[in-house]
Design a protein around this motif. Structure first.
Motif, mmCIF file in Angstrom:
data_model
loop_
_atom_site.group_PDB
_atom_site.id
_atom_site.type_symbol
_atom_site.label_atom_id
_atom_site.label_comp_id
_atom_site.label_asym_id
_atom_site.label_seq_id
_atom_site.Cartn_x
_atom_site.Cartn_y
_atom_site.Cartn_z
ATOM 1 N N LEU A 1 0.818 -1.203 0.000
ATOM 2 C CA LEU A 1 0.000 0.000 0.000
ATOM 3 C C LEU A 1 0.856 1.259 0.000
ATOM 4 C CD1 LEU A 1 -3.043 0.860 0.214
ATOM 5 C CD2 LEU A 1 -2.689 1.028 2.675
ATOM 6 N N LEU A 2 1.943 1.241 0.763
ATOM 7 C CA LEU A 2 2.781 2.437 0.914
ATOM 8 C C LEU A 2 3.887 2.527 -0.134
ATOM 9 C CD1 LEU A 2 3.169 2.600 4.800
ATOM 10 C CD2 LEU A 2 1.623 3.908 3.348
ATOM 11 N N HIS A 3 4.462 1.392 -0.502
ATOM 12 C CA HIS A 3 5.631 1.411 -1.377
ATOM 13 C C HIS A 3 5.391 0.767 -2.736
ATOM 14 C CE1 HIS A 3 8.450 2.924 1.645
ATOM 15 N NE2 HIS A 3 7.843 2.147 2.522
ATOM 16 N N GLY A 4 4.231 0.159 -2.938
ATOM 17 C CA GLY A 4 3.999 -0.548 -4.183
ATOM 18 C C GLY A 4 4.642 -1.924 -4.147
ATOM 19 N N PRO A 5 4.488 -2.706 -5.218
ATOM 20 C CA PRO A 5 5.042 -4.062 -5.246
ATOM 21 C C PRO A 5 6.561 -4.056 -5.047
ATOM 22 C CG PRO A 5 3.511 -3.717 -7.067
ATOM 23 C CD PRO A 5 3.752 -2.379 -6.452
ATOM 24 N N ARG A 6 7.030 -5.017 -4.263
ATOM 25 C CA ARG A 6 8.485 -5.136 -4.064
ATOM 26 C C ARG A 6 9.091 -5.743 -5.314
ATOM 27 N NH1 ARG A 6 11.995 -9.302 -1.945
ATOM 28 N NH2 ARG A 6 13.880 -8.355 -1.078
ATOM 29 N N PRO A 7 10.047 -5.054 -5.941
ATOM 30 C CA PRO A 7 10.613 -5.585 -7.189
ATOM 31 C C PRO A 7 11.541 -6.762 -6.921
ATOM 32 C CG PRO A 7 11.734 -3.560 -6.536
ATOM 33 C CD PRO A 7 10.601 -3.743 -5.575
ATOM 34 N N ALA A 8 11.699 -7.586 -7.944
ATOM 35 C CA ALA A 8 12.629 -8.704 -7.863
ATOM 36 C C ALA A 8 14.042 -8.192 -8.114
ATOM 37 C CB ALA A 8 12.256 -9.764 -8.896
ATOM 38 N N PRO A 9 15.052 -8.923 -7.635
ATOM 39 C CA PRO A 9 16.438 -8.537 -7.960
ATOM 40 C C PRO A 9 16.641 -8.518 -9.471
ATOM 41 C CG PRO A 9 16.387 -10.223 -6.245
ATOM 42 C CD PRO A 9 14.989 -10.118 -6.781
ATOM 43 N N ASP A 10 17.459 -7.608 -9.922
ATOM 44 C CA ASP A 10 17.710 -7.484 -11.364
ATOM 45 C C ASP A 10 19.223 -7.573 -11.608
ATOM 46 O OD1 ASP A 10 17.397 -7.091 -14.051
ATOM 47 O OD2 ASP A 10 17.238 -4.899 -13.890
ATOM 48 N N ASN B 1 11.153 -13.707 2.165
ATOM 49 C CA ASN B 1 10.819 -12.327 1.802
ATOM 50 C C ASN B 1 10.487 -12.304 0.315
ATOM 51 O OD1 ASN B 1 10.506 -9.582 1.702
ATOM 52 N ND2 ASN B 1 12.655 -9.086 2.063
ATOM 53 N N HIS B 2 9.195 -12.452 0.008
ATOM 54 C CA HIS B 2 8.774 -12.563 -1.388
ATOM 55 C C HIS B 2 8.878 -11.228 -2.112
ATOM 56 C CE1 HIS B 2 6.965 -16.635 -1.267
ATOM 57 N NE2 HIS B 2 6.685 -16.340 -0.007
ATOM 58 N N ALA B 3 9.403 -11.264 -3.330
ATOM 59 C CA ALA B 3 9.211 -10.138 -4.243
ATOM 60 C C ALA B 3 7.776 -10.219 -4.746
ATOM 61 C CB ALA B 3 10.199 -10.206 -5.393
ATOM 62 N N THR B 4 7.074 -9.077 -4.766
ATOM 63 C CA THR B 4 5.639 -9.129 -5.072
ATOM 64 C C THR B 4 5.285 -8.462 -6.394
ATOM 65 O OG1 THR B 4 5.313 -7.116 -3.749
ATOM 66 C CG2 THR B 4 5.012 -9.227 -2.640
ATOM 67 N N SER B 5 6.273 -8.080 -7.169
ATOM 68 C CA SER B 5 5.951 -7.546 -8.492
ATOM 69 C C SER B 5 5.510 -8.686 -9.400
ATOM 70 C CB SER B 5 7.172 -6.838 -9.084
ATOM 71 O OG SER B 5 8.274 -7.731 -9.158
ATOM 72 N N ALA B 6 4.737 -8.352 -10.428
ATOM 73 C CA ALA B 6 4.222 -9.373 -11.348
ATOM 74 C C ALA B 6 5.386 -10.053 -12.063
ATOM 75 C CB ALA B 6 3.273 -8.734 -12.354
ATOM 76 N N GLY B 7 5.365 -11.400 -12.076
ATOM 77 C CA GLY B 7 6.424 -12.143 -12.748
ATOM 78 C C GLY B 7 7.776 -11.966 -12.102
ATOM 79 N N GLN C 1 10.208 -3.138 5.218
ATOM 80 C CA GLN C 1 10.831 -2.843 3.924
ATOM 81 C C GLN C 1 12.339 -3.079 3.992
ATOM 82 O OE1 GLN C 1 9.627 -2.247 1.053
ATOM 83 N NE2 GLN C 1 10.679 -0.663 -0.088
ATOM 84 N N ALA C 2 12.920 -2.829 5.175
ATOM 85 C CA ALA C 2 14.356 -3.037 5.362
ATOM 86 C C ALA C 2 14.692 -4.466 5.764
ATOM 87 C CB ALA C 2 14.884 -2.071 6.422
ATOM 88 N N GLY C 3 13.663 -5.326 5.955
ATOM 89 C CA GLY C 3 13.917 -6.726 6.229
ATOM 90 C C GLY C 3 13.724 -7.161 7.664
ATOM 91 N N LEU C 4 13.158 -6.286 8.523
ATOM 92 C CA LEU C 4 12.950 -6.641 9.926
ATOM 93 C C LEU C 4 11.459 -6.699 10.223
ATOM 94 C CD1 LEU C 4 14.130 -7.169 12.749
ATOM 95 C CD2 LEU C 4 14.065 -4.699 13.144
#
Length: 722
Positions: free
Chosen positions: A45-54, A245-251, A401-404
């Motif tokens: 809601l606050l930061h949008g989908p968490r992106p996957a590593p690129d 810690n799931h990345a939640t962006s599509a695909g 968001q920082a992992g804690l």
């Protein structure tokens, strides 16, 4: 002994949070899972989908619906797919895949029925096992594990088999993957194993093993019991499990169809495999719509499937595989393994606060909730509680968001629990004294004074002070006539309605009713608390009281006639406070200013006016244009004369004709005060038709026409009536 209220507040502020925190911590295990899921939703809601590593360090090869529908897999029993799967595995190994995990358990094989049918597949397994880049799957059961076909194990090597178990939380949701599992059997000397033949031993789970192979670093046990992989200390978790810690962006996890990869390998497009699989950890598993789907911690922020697919090799995406925009709260289990592998390789798994820190945070938030609940009125406290919870949510999301992972729902539940606990105690114990004081004195003292007593924790006592105040005295003109022939009950109803309207107006303008004296009202402005301009407030109240009489012809109306009210206002020093005996007293006002207000109310009869104020009131009011001078009088019981004025309504002030009449009256009054009685009489005579006060002044001037003023003449009228 009764404890002081302040001490009771302190004790409650300490006890209520502890009780609420203990209750919240008691159910913490049940809340921790939903708390994590809630943080996923709030983070989105606050930061949008968490992106996957690129680029993503891990990819999935899916045995999907397309695979089942395309030749050569379509119509072929899955038991016969081994050689084709081996073709794809060989192409990925040739392309440089760092590690491949098979999230598939094939306990049987057609090799026993058709010798040589799976020869190439077995050779591929042997190659991958010898190179340490292939891990087969088993499923650990309570009695005996479900193992791959013995021939597959021999080909790949018994040390290259790992459990794919995913242990659900009590609510049926998969949030963690095992770091290690306890297994039975002999020690075959594989990576991460220890123990002797026949004894239970620890071995890494599938996700940890694949990540270890891809990083070319074994899982290490630290002296304190923790675990590390390639220098990354794994966040401690319940039961030696890693919180994903799931990345939640599509695909987020690139997914390739087994059917397309088989066609690609058959076409000899080795460069495609090198571009897409070199250095990657690969998980091969089922990604069907109904099979092997799990509820995971990102269940409230899942995305439509089949979105952001990687570049295809040989076959276009088959149509009608996915419903556009459709999301589900479950995901294929292979993605949970893949997400864990990504966390291990990118060092971004979630860490949970330890028990001591979690308990301290829960207690802290409960304490804040107790403070705001006890420090303010319930509606304000509720608003502050919402603000506290909003702030806590913001902190929890940013740290997530920082992992804690903070004990989000546990602390919020404790804060919400404190609110009714503290309010209940406050109502039953702390506010009981307040209600007793308010009930005892609400009919006798102004509400502001009662609030002051409650805030101080002290009951009222004798004493007073002298202050500058404005006193309003209001009486009913024609009371005797209007009450003639009325039954007492009917008269009381008329008076009560009138007093209610007048009292509401007085209080709306910042005053309070000191007392009712028969049909009269005594009101005070400027006490018990100071207001900006008590004279202005008193005058405004008086005008509003007169306007109320004009607006409602039923006020003071009886069968015998209708009464009217007259008002006098005086400003000056007065004694106000709790006056009486220690057993019975009133918060009241007394002094010369009070007497003057009463006399001015009565003086209205002489001038046929309804409102009259003293010169001090005009001075304190600050706007002389809001009044017209009537006369200078000496009231009964007072030696000093006082200038008297009539307040003007807004309508009168803006009326040009009324303004001209007031100017003519002022000119005649100046003649009167100067002893020019002939001119004064002429001036007042011209106004008697429109000004009742001019008639009273005319009578006085006519008695002196033709005579000279006394040497000490000051134009003062001595009033003989009260």
């Amino acid at each position: 002994m009764k404890l002081p209220r302040r001490l009771r507040l302190v004790l409650l502020s300490a006890v209520a949070p502890v009780v609420a925190a203990l209750l919240a911590l008691a159910v913490s295990p049940s809340l921790q899972g939903p708390s994590i899921d809630s943080l996923y939703w709030l983070r989105e809601l606050l930061h949008g989908p968490r992106p996957a590593p690129d680029p993503s360090p891990v990819v999935v090869v899916g045995i999907d619906e397309e695979t089942y529908r395309r030749p050569p897999f379509a119509g072929t029993p899955q038991a016969l797919w081994g050689p084709r799967l081996g073709t794809v595995l060989g192409a990925m190994l040739d392309g440089g895949a760092a590690a491949i995990g098979l999230d598939l358990v094939h306990p049987t094989s057609v090799e026993t029925l058709i010798p040589g049918f799976e020869r190439d597949y077995l050779l591929t397994l042997r190659r991958g096992g010898r190179e340490g880049r292939l891990v087969l799957a088993k499923v650990q059961h309570q009695s005996a594990p479900l193992m791959p076909f013995r021939g597959y194990m021999i080909a790949a090597g018994a040390t290259n088999v790992r459990s794919v178990n995913l242990v659900e939380d009590p609510d049926g949701v998969l949030r963690r993957v095992p770091v290690t599992l306890t297994v039975a059997g002999s020690n075959t000397g594989g990576p991460g194993t220890a123990g002797q033949a026949g004894q239970p031993r620890q071995e890494p789970g599938m996700a940890v093993e694949v990540a270890s192979r891809a990083l070319k670093a074994p899982l290490e046990r630290l002296p304190d019991g923790g675990a590390a992989l390639a220098g990354y200390r794994l966040p401690g978790g319940e039961g030696d499990r890693l919180l994903v810690n799931h990345a939640t962006s599509a695909g987020a996890i690139p997914t390739y169809s087994l059917a397309d990869l088989f066609a690609c390998a058959e076409a000899g497009k080795s460069d495609y495999f090198a571009r897409h699989f070199k250095g990657k950890a690969v998980m091969v598993g089922t990604v069907l719509d109904v099979e092997d789907r799990k509820l995971s911690s990102n269940r409230w922020v899942t995305k439509p499937e089949g979105v952001n697919l990687p570049e295809r090799c040989a076959l276009p995406v088959m149509s009608d595989l996915y419903v556009a925009g459709r999301t589900r709260d479950s995901i294929p289990g292979v993605y949970i393994h893949a997400a864990a592998i990504s966390n291990l390789m990118n060092r971004d798994a979630l860490a949970e606060t330890n028990g001591t820190t979690a308990a301290a945070l829960v207690l802290l938030l409960a304490g804040l909730a107790a403070v705001v609940t006890l420090a303010t009125r319930p509606p304000v406290a509720a608003a502050w509680l919402v603000a506290v919870l909003a702030g806590w949510s913001g902190v929890a999301v940013e740290l997530f968001q920082a992992g804690l992972v903070l004990p989000y729902l546990q602390a919020a539940s404790a804060a919400l629990l404190v609110f009714p606990l503290a309010l209940g105690f406050r109502f039953a114990v702390l506010d009981r004294d307040q209600r007793r004081i308010r009930s005892a004195f609400k009919l006798y003292l102004p509400g502001s004074l009662i609030d002051d007593m409650i805030a101080s924790g002290q009951s009222p006592s004798l004493g007073g002070e002298e202050r500058d105040l404005s006193i309003l005295f209001c009486d009913i003109a024609g009371f005797t006539k209007m009450s003639e022939g009325m039954e007492p009950e009917a008269l009381v109803l008329v008076l009560n309605r009138y007093f209610t309207v007048m009292t509401d107006i007085i209080e709306a303008h910042g005053g309070f009713v000191d007392k009712y004296i028969g049909d009269a009202v005594l009101a005070v402005f400027g006490a018990p608390y100071a207001i900006d301009n008590h004279a202005r407030a008193a005058v405004a109240a008086a005008l509003a009281m007169r306007q109320a009489m004009a607006d409602d012809p039923t006020l003071l109306a009886t069968a015998s006639g209708r009464g009217s009210n007259r008002i006098g206002i005086a400003t000056g020093p007065a004694l106000i406070g709790n006056i009486g005996s220690p057993r019975r007293f009133n918060y009241t006002v007394m002094g010369d200013t009070v007497n003057l207000a009463s006399r001015l109310e009565g003086a209205n009869k002489y001038y046929s006016t309804a409102l009259m104020v003293s010169g001090e009131t005009v001075l304190h009011h600050g706007d002389p244009e809001a009044f017209r001078a009537l006369d200078t009088v000496q009231v009964v019981g007072r030696s000093e004369p006082v200038a008297v004025f009539e307040p003007l309504s807004d309508a009168s002030r803006s009326d040009p004709e009324d303004h001209a009449q007031r100017a003519a009256y002022a000119a005649a009054l100046d003649h009167w005060r100067a002893g020019r009685f002939d001119q004064a009489a002429a001036g007042f005579r011209s106004l008697v038709a429109v000004d009742s006060a001019a008639l009273a002044m005319l009578h006085k001037a006519e008695r002196r026409v033709g005579s000279a003023p006394e040497p000490d003449w000051a134009g003062v009228t001595a009033l003989t009536d009260k």
